[in-house]
Scaffold this motif. Structure first.
Motif, PDB file in Angstrom:
ATOM      1  N   ALA A 261      47.029  53.229  33.499  1.00  0.00           N
ATOM      2  CA  ALA A 261      47.203  51.813  33.831  1.00  0.00           C
ATOM      3  C   ALA A 261      48.391  51.610  34.753  1.00  0.00           C
ATOM      4  N   ALA A 262      49.467  52.359  34.521  1.00  0.00           N
ATOM      5  CA  ALA A 262      50.684  52.195  35.320  1.00  0.00           C
ATOM      6  C   ALA A 262      50.559  52.796  36.711  1.00  0.00           C
ATOM      7  N   THR A 263      49.861  53.921  36.831  1.00  0.00           N
ATOM      8  CA  THR A 263      49.817  54.634  38.105  1.00  0.00           C
ATOM      9  C   THR A 263      48.577  54.357  38.951  1.00  0.00           C
ATOM     10  N   GLU A 264      47.481  53.914  38.319  1.00  0.00           N
ATOM     11  CA  GLU A 264      46.240  53.746  39.070  1.00  0.00           C
ATOM     12  C   GLU A 264      45.651  52.339  39.018  1.00  0.00           C
ATOM     13  N   VAL A 265      46.089  51.541  38.063  1.00  0.00           N
ATOM     14  CA  VAL A 265      45.543  50.182  37.935  1.00  0.00           C
ATOM     15  C   VAL A 265      46.528  49.139  38.438  1.00  0.00           C
TER      16      VAL A 265
ATOM     17  N   GLY B  54      41.708  39.897  53.786  1.00  0.00           N
ATOM     18  CA  GLY B  54      41.209  38.712  54.467  1.00  0.00           C
ATOM     19  C   GLY B  54      41.932  37.461  54.001  1.00  0.00           C
ATOM     20  N   THR B  55      41.152  36.418  53.679  1.00  0.00           N
ATOM     21  CA  THR B  55      41.737  35.166  53.210  1.00  0.00           C
ATOM     22  C   THR B  55      41.748  35.104  51.689  1.00  0.00           C
ATOM     23  N   SER B  56      41.416  36.220  51.028  1.00  0.00           N
ATOM     24  CA  SER B  56      41.380  36.246  49.571  1.00  0.00           C
ATOM     25  C   SER B  56      42.594  36.995  49.046  1.00  0.00           C
ATOM     26  N   ASN B  57      43.308  36.400  48.127  1.00  0.00           N
ATOM     27  CA  ASN B  57      44.438  37.046  47.487  1.00  0.00           C
ATOM     28  C   ASN B  57      44.003  37.548  46.123  1.00  0.00           C
ATOM     29  N   VAL B  58      44.230  38.837  45.870  1.00  0.00           N
ATOM     30  CA  VAL B  58      43.758  39.469  44.643  1.00  0.00           C
ATOM     31  C   VAL B  58      44.948  39.911  43.796  1.00  0.00           C
ATOM     32  N   ARG B  59      44.913  39.582  42.526  1.00  0.00           N
ATOM     33  CA  ARG B  59      45.921  40.072  41.583  1.00  0.00           C
ATOM     34  C   ARG B  59      45.200  40.858  40.509  1.00  0.00           C
ATOM     35  N   ARG B  60      45.614  42.114  40.337  1.00  0.00           N
ATOM     36  CA  ARG B  60      44.978  43.010  39.379  1.00  0.00           C
ATOM     37  C   ARG B  60      45.977  43.286  38.259  1.00  0.00           C
ATOM     38  N   GLU B  61      45.623  42.920  37.034  1.00  0.00           N
ATOM     39  CA  GLU B  61      46.578  42.985  35.936  1.00  0.00           C
ATOM     40  C   GLU B  61      46.018  43.770  34.748  1.00  0.00           C
TER      41      GLU B  61
ATOM     42  N   ALA C  92      39.912  56.930  26.698  1.00  0.00           N
ATOM     43  CA  ALA C  92      40.929  55.965  27.101  1.00  0.00           C
ATOM     44  C   ALA C  92      40.238  54.654  27.462  1.00  0.00           C
ATOM     45  N   THR C  93      40.809  53.548  27.007  1.00  0.00           N
ATOM     46  CA  THR C  93      40.256  52.225  27.281  1.00  0.00           C
ATOM     47  C   THR C  93      41.323  51.360  27.936  1.00  0.00           C
ATOM     48  N   ILE C  94      40.955  50.710  29.042  1.00  0.00           N
ATOM     49  CA  ILE C  94      41.893  49.843  29.754  1.00  0.00           C
ATOM     50  C   ILE C  94      41.190  48.539  30.091  1.00  0.00           C
ATOM     51  N   ASP C  95      41.767  47.423  29.671  1.00  0.00           N
ATOM     52  CA  ASP C  95      41.254  46.097  30.019  1.00  0.00           C
ATOM     53  C   ASP C  95      42.041  45.557  31.209  1.00  0.00           C
ATOM     54  N   VAL C  96      41.318  45.065  32.200  1.00  0.00           N
ATOM     55  CA  VAL C  96      41.952  44.622  33.446  1.00  0.00           C
ATOM     56  C   VAL C  96      41.476  43.213  33.799  1.00  0.00           C
ATOM     57  N   ARG C  97      42.411  42.394  34.220  1.00  0.00           N
ATOM     58  CA  ARG C  97      42.084  41.034  34.668  1.00  0.00           C
ATOM     59  C   ARG C  97      42.242  40.954  36.182  1.00  0.00           C
TER      60      ARG C  97
END
Length: 267
Positions: free
Chosen positions: A75-79, A86-93, A107-112
């Motif tokens: 999660a820390a190194t790859e997510v 473009g005109t879209s701003n993306v936040r991956r959490e 391994a399980t990782i939940d991402v928003r």
């Protein structure tokens, strides 16, 4: 007697029928005036689609797992890697994580994914623009050793400020391993080779394998879990060489990280 009809001229008493060309030209002109007949887009719908695309892109990025890693490290190194496009701003959490990729574990990782689309007023041919919009979608990623990553969409939990994952370092080959091994080979004799190299590398996670081959001294260091391997040879003339080998020989079921890489390589 009625005059003869000439080809290409309308018969007397008939009207010329208007073709479709003027109508097409009129529609084309209207389309040009209204930015190419395109419809004004819905920014929220675009944001949802973009979030789904980003989720798929992360699935592909996480890909095939071939290292033992805990979920927090991944999660820390790859997510934890915000992107913009473009005109879209993306936040991956990353929202939550558990387990690790080893043996039968998972391994399980939940991402928003939070996507914001800025309003576009259009104005160019074929682009009528779109409204501003925002969308939030959440996905669960499942990772297993020696398997491809899979994912599924989940309901987004009510987490306002997500925790920040920390990448704790994994055991690795020392940065000065080559220099230390070269010094050990220069000072060793056939009888003291194994002890000299082991003394130069007291790290418990580093494996050591040594042998003589004719009058050459051969030493190999390894960190098996990371597929790291260092092979050096002191030739009969005293030179320190680093013979090449195929990295695939380090994979499970192959030669492995040992003196066989030099003494008896696969053929």
């Amino acid at each position: 007697m009625a005059p003869a009809h000439r080809p290409g001229r309308p018969r007397p008493g008939t009207r010329r029928r208007l073709g479709s060309a003027p109508l097409v030209c009129g529609v084309l002109a209207l389309c040009l005036a209204s930015a190419g007949c395109a419809e004004y887009g819905d920014g929220t719908s675009m944001a949802r689609d973009h979030a789904a695309s980003e989720a798929k892109r992360l699935d592909e990025k996480l890909g095939h797992r071939n290292r033992v890693r805990d979920a927090e490290y991944i999660a820390a190194t790859e997510v934890l890697d915000p992107t913009e496009g473009g005109t879209s701003n993306v936040r991956r959490e990353p929202l939550a994580w558990s387990g690790r990729t080893t043996g039968d574990e998972q391994a399980t990782i939940d991402v928003r994914f939070v996507v914001t689309v800025d309003e576009d007023h259009g104005g160019t041919f074929g682009n009528a623009g779109h409204s501003a919009g925002q969308a939030t979608r959440c996905y669960r990623y499942l990772l297993e050793f020696a398997r491809n990553t899979s994912s599924e969409e989940i309901d987004c939990p009510s987490v306002r400020t997500p925790p920040v994952p920390v990448a704790r370092p994994y055991p690795a080959m020392p940065d000065d391993a080559r220099d230390r091994l070269a010094v050990a080979l220069r000072t060793a004799t056939p009888d003291t080779l194994a002890g000299t190299v082991r003394a130069a590398f007291p790290e418990r996670h580093v494996t050591v394998d040594t042998t003589t081959h004719g009058k050459a001294l051969v030493a190999v260091l390894g960190v098996p879990a990371e597929r790291q391997c260092l092979l050096l040879v002191r030739t009969p003339g005293g030179a320190i060489e680093s013979p090449a080998y195929d990295p695939i020989w380090l994979e499970p079921g192959e030669t492995g990280c040992n003196t066989g890489l030099y003494v008896s390589p696969p053929r």
